[in-house]
Write a protein that holds these residues in place. Structure first.
Motif, mmCIF file in Angstrom:
data_model
loop_
_atom_site.group_PDB
_atom_site.id
_atom_site.type_symbol
_atom_site.label_atom_id
_atom_site.label_comp_id
_atom_site.label_asym_id
_atom_site.label_seq_id
_atom_site.Cartn_x
_atom_site.Cartn_y
_atom_site.Cartn_z
ATOM 1 N N PRO A 32 0.818 -1.216 0.000
ATOM 2 C CA PRO A 32 0.000 0.000 0.000
ATOM 3 C C PRO A 32 0.849 1.263 0.000
ATOM 4 O O PRO A 32 1.978 1.284 0.507
ATOM 5 N N GLY A 33 0.310 2.315 -0.576
ATOM 6 C CA GLY A 33 0.977 3.595 -0.548
ATOM 7 C C GLY A 33 0.724 4.319 0.762
ATOM 8 O O GLY A 33 -0.190 3.984 1.511
ATOM 9 N N ASP A 113 6.898 -3.212 -9.980
ATOM 10 C CA ASP A 113 6.541 -2.458 -11.173
ATOM 11 C C ASP A 113 6.615 -0.981 -10.796
ATOM 12 O O ASP A 113 5.935 -0.539 -9.868
ATOM 13 N N HIS A 114 7.457 -0.231 -11.494
ATOM 14 C CA HIS A 114 7.643 1.182 -11.169
ATOM 15 C C HIS A 114 6.466 1.997 -11.697
ATOM 16 O O HIS A 114 6.300 2.120 -12.920
ATOM 17 N N PRO A 115 5.624 2.555 -10.838
ATOM 18 C CA PRO A 115 4.461 3.320 -11.302
ATOM 19 C C PRO A 115 4.854 4.447 -12.253
ATOM 20 O O PRO A 115 5.865 5.120 -12.059
ATOM 21 N N GLY A 116 4.067 4.591 -13.294
ATOM 22 C CA GLY A 116 4.277 5.664 -14.255
ATOM 23 C C GLY A 116 5.130 5.267 -15.437
ATOM 24 O O GLY A 116 5.012 5.864 -16.511
ATOM 25 N N THR A 117 6.004 4.258 -15.273
ATOM 26 C CA THR A 117 6.852 3.815 -16.386
ATOM 27 C C THR A 117 6.664 2.333 -16.667
ATOM 28 O O THR A 117 7.550 1.668 -17.200
ATOM 29 N N THR A 118 5.510 1.811 -16.296
ATOM 30 C CA THR A 118 5.168 0.412 -16.519
ATOM 31 C C THR A 118 4.209 0.298 -17.708
ATOM 32 O O THR A 118 3.354 1.171 -17.903
ATOM 33 N N PHE A 119 4.338 -0.783 -18.453
ATOM 34 C CA PHE A 119 3.523 -0.981 -19.651
ATOM 35 C C PHE A 119 2.038 -0.732 -19.389
ATOM 36 O O PHE A 119 1.352 -0.091 -20.181
ATOM 37 N N ALA A 120 1.545 -1.228 -18.262
ATOM 38 C CA ALA A 120 0.117 -1.097 -17.956
ATOM 39 C C ALA A 120 -0.204 0.180 -17.197
ATOM 40 O O ALA A 120 -1.364 0.422 -16.866
ATOM 41 N N PRO A 134 14.674 4.292 -7.546
ATOM 42 C CA PRO A 134 15.542 3.652 -6.549
ATOM 43 C C PRO A 134 14.835 3.434 -5.215
ATOM 44 O O PRO A 134 15.065 2.428 -4.541
ATOM 45 N N ARG A 135 13.958 4.350 -4.843
ATOM 46 C CA ARG A 135 13.208 4.182 -3.598
ATOM 47 C C ARG A 135 12.264 2.987 -3.694
ATOM 48 O O ARG A 135 12.052 2.274 -2.705
ATOM 49 N N ASP A 136 11.685 2.745 -4.882
ATOM 50 C CA ASP A 136 10.844 1.556 -5.078
ATOM 51 C C ASP A 136 11.633 0.282 -4.788
ATOM 52 O O ASP A 136 11.128 -0.652 -4.153
ATOM 53 N N ILE A 137 12.885 0.241 -5.285
ATOM 54 C CA ILE A 137 13.717 -0.942 -5.080
ATOM 55 C C ILE A 137 14.071 -1.101 -3.607
ATOM 56 O O ILE A 137 14.002 -2.211 -3.047
ATOM 57 N N SER A 138 14.443 -0.015 -2.958
ATOM 58 C CA SER A 138 14.789 -0.088 -1.532
ATOM 59 C C SER A 138 13.597 -0.523 -0.694
ATOM 60 O O SER A 138 13.738 -1.320 0.241
ATOM 61 N N ARG A 139 12.419 -0.030 -1.021
ATOM 62 C CA ARG A 139 11.215 -0.429 -0.283
ATOM 63 C C ARG A 139 10.914 -1.911 -0.513
ATOM 64 O O ARG A 139 10.516 -2.622 0.420
ATOM 65 N N THR A 140 11.091 -2.369 -1.751
ATOM 66 C CA THR A 140 10.884 -3.792 -2.041
ATOM 67 C C THR A 140 11.851 -4.641 -1.232
ATOM 68 O O THR A 140 11.472 -5.675 -0.662
ATOM 69 N N LEU A 141 13.082 -4.213 -1.176
ATOM 70 C CA LEU A 141 14.094 -4.915 -0.396
ATOM 71 C C LEU A 141 13.697 -5.013 1.067
ATOM 72 O O LEU A 141 13.789 -6.079 1.690
#
Length: 348
Positions: A32-33, A113-120, A134-141
């Motif tokens: 969730p955001g 999936d990086h919001p805004g630059t994803t196919f869907a 990069p923050r998306d990756i760190s949060r996933t980690l």
């Protein structure tokens, strides 16, 4: 034909030994955001016991999928972790093939999936927030490390990031590269223009340049100290990384460049070459694949896929075309073997 048997062939030819009686587990979760973080869809691949029904994920009329056991149980072992970052307009499906190979060699793999630059989800506002990648990756980690029930136990000392195209940019940011977008824009005024200068409209879409100015947030320092190795698959754009920051990167980096260009897409090996020149030589490995195009790093296309793409999106069939006599699966074999060897050496 599914892609999982091909992954097994890759393992055998590369000299790696697949885990006995193992399969690829797969699940997707929603993160969730919050007021400060955007919502993420995270895909997870992980080792599991070979039992139960499999299904092909990432399969469509154009690309082969990967045979997995959805929502399977995790193993009790501790595994190294690789986090994947897709390129502009891509998704977790792009490196689905590589995730399967990594799992068969004992890795857990996670990809947001990086919001805004994803196919869907091509959102004009979110795509400009490139510093969020990069923050998306760190949060996933963080999510994977904090919850062993998702994909199994993770060895926190053995974590790597792999990114393709704009995902390669993301990986270098996480490794310690610092991007100066004003410098990248200024470079476009010179005679020897870097790759991003050939497509300024695209660079504006992802927030690198816009109305003659660059977003100051791009200069934020986004290194993640938990990441111990980084791999860039034909990244772009790169020249905006300061030479000082690249020279200070203190983890091993494997840089790939596609050496073949077509009339539809210009090779951006100059970006990868820029990394080779400025990253520490002692910890950097550089590989140029002469018969690979920019899209040779993504999923294997089905026979006739380029015609299908052309019918739906005229001029885009080059996504399924490579640059020589080798099939894309053979190019993947080389990449997979080299990546497994690199990670095995650098994360141990």
């Amino acid at each position: 034909m599914r892609y999982f048997p091909l992954a097994m062939v890759l393992l055998g030819l590369s000299g790696q030994v697949a885990l006995a009686d193992s399969a690829v587990g797969f699940k997707q979760i929603q993160q969730p955001g919050t007021n400060s973080d955007r919502a993420l869809t995270i895909s997870l691949w992980y080792p599991t016991e070979a039992s139960g029904k499999t299904e092909a994920v990432g399969e469509n009329p154009v690309f082969f999928g990967l045979d997995v056991q959805r929502d399977a149980m995790t193993t009790g072992d501790k595994h190294p972790l690789v986090v994947l970052s897709h390129g502009y307009g891509g998704s977790w499906r792009n490196l689905n093939w590589l995730a399967g190979v990594l799992v068969q060699n004992g890795y857990v793999v996670a990809a947001p999936d990086h919001p805004g630059t994803t196919f869907a989800n091509m959102d004009a506002v979110e795509s400009k927030r490139i510093w969020e990648r990069p923050r998306d990756i760190s949060r996933t980690l963080t999510v994977v490390l904090d919850n062993n029930g998702l994909a199994g136990k993770i060895d926190p000392a053995r974590i790597a990031v792999i990114g393709h195209s704009l995902g390669g940019w993301t990986a270098i940011e996480l490794a310690g590269g610092r991007y100066d977008a004003e410098r990248a824009l200024k470079d476009c005024e010179g005679a020897a223009q870097p790759a991003q200068c050939t497509d300024l409209p695209l660079m504006a879409k992802i927030g690198i340049v816009g109305q003659g100015k660059a977003d100051p947030k791009l200069s934020e320092y986004l290194k993640d100290e938990r990441i111990r190795a980084a791999i860039s698959l034909d990244l772009g754009p790169a020249s905006g990384f300061t030479s000082q920051s690249l020279g200070a990167v203190d983890i091993p980096v494997l840089v790939y460049a596609a050496g073949h260009e077509t009339k539809e897409i210009v090779a951006i090996k100059s970006d990868s070459e820029y990394l080779r020149q400025h990253l520490p030589q002692i910890t950097t490995t550089y590989r140029e694949i002469g018969d690979a195009t920019h899209f040779s790093f993504v999923q294997v296309c089905k026979p006739g896929a380029d015609q299908i793409i052309e019918e739906e999106s005229p001029g885009e069939g080059f996504v399924c075309r490579d640059g020589g006599g080798r099939a894309r699966a053979d190019i993947h074999q080389q990449i997979a073997s080299e990546i497994i060897e690199f990670l095995g050496e650098k994360l141990n």
